[in-house]
Motif scaffolding. Sequence first.
Motif, PDB file in Angstrom:
ATOM      1  N   PHE A 299       0.762  -1.138  -0.010  1.00  0.00           N
ATOM      2  CA  PHE A 299       0.157  -0.014  -0.220  1.00  0.00           C
ATOM      3  C   PHE A 299       0.852   1.218  -0.075  1.00  0.00           C
ATOM      4  O   PHE A 299       2.023   1.240   0.214  1.00  0.00           O
ATOM      5  N   ARG A 300       0.018   2.407  -0.191  1.00  0.00           N
ATOM      6  CA  ARG A 300       0.955   3.609   0.032  1.00  0.00           C
ATOM      7  C   ARG A 300      -0.262   4.546   0.581  1.00  0.00           C
ATOM      8  O   ARG A 300      -1.334   4.708   0.485  1.00  0.00           O
ATOM      9  N   VAL A 301       0.659   5.589   1.073  1.00  0.00           N
ATOM     10  CA  VAL A 301      -0.342   6.800   1.993  1.00  0.00           C
ATOM     11  C   VAL A 301       0.200   8.146   0.970  1.00  0.00           C
ATOM     12  O   VAL A 301       1.252   8.218   1.133  1.00  0.00           O
ATOM     13  N   PRO A 302      -0.809   8.471  -0.078  1.00  0.00           N
ATOM     14  CA  PRO A 302      -0.272   9.693  -0.613  1.00  0.00           C
ATOM     15  C   PRO A 302       0.142  10.772   0.196  1.00  0.00           C
ATOM     16  O   PRO A 302      -0.265  11.228   1.219  1.00  0.00           O
ATOM     17  N   ALA A 306       7.760   6.256   1.398  1.00  0.00           N
ATOM     18  CA  ALA A 306       8.003   5.020   2.040  1.00  0.00           C
ATOM     19  C   ALA A 306       9.038   4.905   3.349  1.00  0.00           C
ATOM     20  O   ALA A 306       9.043   4.401   4.159  1.00  0.00           O
ATOM     21  N   GLU A 307      10.125   5.671   2.614  1.00  0.00           N
ATOM     22  CA  GLU A 307      11.481   5.754   3.648  1.00  0.00           C
ATOM     23  C   GLU A 307      11.110   6.385   4.983  1.00  0.00           C
ATOM     24  O   GLU A 307      11.278   5.798   5.922  1.00  0.00           O
ATOM     25  N   THR A 308      10.153   7.665   4.609  1.00  0.00           N
ATOM     26  CA  THR A 308       9.732   8.405   5.994  1.00  0.00           C
ATOM     27  C   THR A 308       8.816   7.195   6.827  1.00  0.00           C
ATOM     28  O   THR A 308       9.060   7.164   8.203  1.00  0.00           O
ATOM     29  N   LEU A 309       7.807   6.665   6.309  1.00  0.00           N
ATOM     30  CA  LEU A 309       6.935   5.703   6.919  1.00  0.00           C
ATOM     31  C   LEU A 309       7.734   4.669   7.698  1.00  0.00           C
ATOM     32  O   LEU A 309       7.490   4.468   8.785  1.00  0.00           O
ATOM     33  N   LEU A 310       8.637   4.280   6.824  1.00  0.00           N
ATOM     34  CA  LEU A 310       9.391   2.879   7.446  1.00  0.00           C
ATOM     35  C   LEU A 310      10.419   3.261   8.730  1.00  0.00           C
ATOM     36  O   LEU A 310      10.577   2.480   9.551  1.00  0.00           O
ATOM     37  N   ILE A 311      10.865   4.485   8.715  1.00  0.00           N
ATOM     38  CA  ILE A 311      11.715   4.839   9.551  1.00  0.00           C
ATOM     39  C   ILE A 311      11.117   5.070  10.876  1.00  0.00           C
ATOM     40  O   ILE A 311      11.239   4.974  11.887  1.00  0.00           O
ATOM     41  N   ARG A 312       9.755   6.005  10.536  1.00  0.00           N
ATOM     42  CA  ARG A 312       8.959   6.155  11.840  1.00  0.00           C
ATOM     43  C   ARG A 312       8.362   5.069  12.442  1.00  0.00           C
ATOM     44  O   ARG A 312       8.324   4.948  13.764  1.00  0.00           O
ATOM     45  N   GLU A 349       6.476   6.019  -2.745  1.00  0.00           N
ATOM     46  CA  GLU A 349       5.388   5.703  -1.455  1.00  0.00           C
ATOM     47  C   GLU A 349       4.891   4.237  -0.997  1.00  0.00           C
ATOM     48  O   GLU A 349       4.359   4.062   0.200  1.00  0.00           O
ATOM     49  N   CYS A 350       5.358   3.317  -1.926  1.00  0.00           N
ATOM     50  CA  CYS A 350       4.789   2.030  -1.598  1.00  0.00           C
ATOM     51  C   CYS A 350       5.536   1.131  -0.460  1.00  0.00           C
ATOM     52  O   CYS A 350       6.773   1.120  -0.358  1.00  0.00           O
ATOM     53  N   VAL A 351       4.642   0.463   0.390  1.00  0.00           N
ATOM     54  CA  VAL A 351       5.250  -0.021   1.610  1.00  0.00           C
ATOM     55  C   VAL A 351       4.835  -1.640   1.653  1.00  0.00           C
ATOM     56  O   VAL A 351       3.435  -1.774   1.036  1.00  0.00           O
ATOM     57  N   ALA A 372      -1.410   4.100  11.340  1.00  0.00           N
ATOM     58  CA  ALA A 372      -2.572   5.218  11.559  1.00  0.00           C
ATOM     59  C   ALA A 372      -1.763   6.368  12.324  1.00  0.00           C
ATOM     60  O   ALA A 372      -2.043   7.545  12.209  1.00  0.00           O
ATOM     61  N   THR A 373      -1.171   5.730  13.540  1.00  0.00           N
ATOM     62  CA  THR A 373      -0.649   6.796  14.381  1.00  0.00           C
ATOM     63  C   THR A 373       0.563   7.411  13.772  1.00  0.00           C
ATOM     64  O   THR A 373       0.737   8.800  13.756  1.00  0.00           O
ATOM     65  N   VAL A 374       1.314   6.913  12.913  1.00  0.00           N
ATOM     66  CA  VAL A 374       2.881   7.338  12.420  1.00  0.00           C
ATOM     67  C   VAL A 374       2.201   8.536  11.137  1.00  0.00           C
ATOM     68  O   VAL A 374       2.656   9.558  11.112  1.00  0.00           O
TER      69      VAL A 374
END
Length: 379
Positions: A299-302, A306-312, A349-351, A372-374
Motif C-alpha cells: 500500500f501507499r499513503v499519498p 515509504a522511507e519516511t513511513l518505514l523509519i517512523r 510511497e509503496c510499503v 495510522a499513528t505514524v
Amino acid sequence: MLYLDHAATTPMRPEAREAMAPYLDADFGNPSGLHAPSRRAKDAIESARERLAALLGAAHPLDVVFTGGGTESDNLGLAGPCLAGSGRGGVVISAVEHEAVIETARFLGRLGCPVRVVPVDRFGRATPGDVAAAVDESTRVVSVMAANNETGVIQPVAEIAAAAREANPAVLVHTDAVQAMVSLPVNLGLLGVDLLTVASHKVGGPKGVGALVMRPGIELEPVIHGGGQELGRRSGTHDVAGIVGMVAAAEAAVFDRDRFGRDVGEARSRFEAKLTAAVPDVVFTIGAGADRLVQHSHFRVPGISAETLLIRLDGAGVAASAGSACQSGALEMSHVLAAMDLPAEEAAECVRITFGWTTSPHDGDSAAAAVATVVGDLR
Ligand SMILES: Cc1ncc(COP(=O)(O)O)c(C=O)c1O
C-alpha cells in the motif's frame, strides 16, 4: 516489537531448530567421507532429499539438488539447462522476476544466449499469450515466478507453462516458488513446471540453503564447480544441518498451511479494514484486483514516502519494508512497480507488510494502529 517483514525472512520454526541440533553438535561428519560419522551425515541428507522430493512432487529423490539458497537455485535453474552441452539456449522471463532470475538472464545474455523479457499487466501478471509469443526455437528455459516477493501477486504459472510448451515443446519451464511455498500448495505437477526453486529461510528454516527440484532427465551445467557433490550438479561440502533444517521447516509449513492461511488472512483483513477506516486515502496496490498471497499487503499513503513511513515505524518498534532495498539498505525504484506502470512518485510511497507463521489475527489491528499513528503524526 511487531515484525511485519516475513517475506524478507521469517523466524526459525522450532521443528527446524530441533532437527538441526544433532548436526551442529555430535553428528558433525562430512557426508562425503567413508566412516561412520560421515555415513550418519549422508543418511540425514538422503532422508531429507527423499522427504523434499515427496513434498514437491519430484519423481525421484535425485531430482532434488541442494543449493546455497533461493538465489543459487534460480541461477542453476536458468543457467543449468541453457548452458548444458555447451549450448547457448535462450531464456524468457517476466519483467517482475526476483533479481536472482533477472541478473542470471543478463549474465546469460552476455554469454550469447538470447534473452526476452515479457511485460506484465498493471497487477504485475504476465499473460500466457505474451509468454508464448516470446518463445521461439532458440528458447531453452521460460522462468516465471509463482508469486511476487514485493506485491504477493500470484502468476498463472500452469497456464503459462502450457502456452510456452505449445509454442515450443522442447522448452523447460522454471518457477521461483520462494515466496509462494509458505502459503500455497507448491509442487512440480500442480504448477506444471520442469524446474522449481525453493529457499529455506522463507518457510522457517535457516538462511543460506535452498533447493532446485526437477523433472527427471534434465541436464544441468553446474554453476559451482569443485568436488562433484550433488552428482556434480552443485559442488561444495553439504550444509548438513541447514539441509535437515530446511526440510523440517518445509514439512512444518505444509502441515501448518491451513492454520497459517486462517490466522494470517484474518490479520491482513483486519489490517486493511482498520487502516482504511483510519486513513481513508490509503491506496492498496493490488486489493481485489488480482490473486495475491494471503500474507502480503502492499500500500501507499499519498504524500508520505515509504522511507519516511518505514523509519517512523521502526522507531515505534514495527519492522516493515518497501519491497526493494538494495544491499546498502537504501530504497531503490522497484523494477516490479515500474513494470506495472506505477509512476515513480507513487512507487516511492509503496510499503510492503508481510505477515507470517508467528502472526496472530490481533497483529493486524496493531499494525493498522501503528501505521495510522505514524501517518497522523506526519500529517
Ligand atoms: C522470489 C524470491 N526469489 C529468490 C530469493 C532469494 O532467495 P535467497 O535469499 O535464499 O537467496 C528471494 C528472497 O528474497 C525471493 O523473494
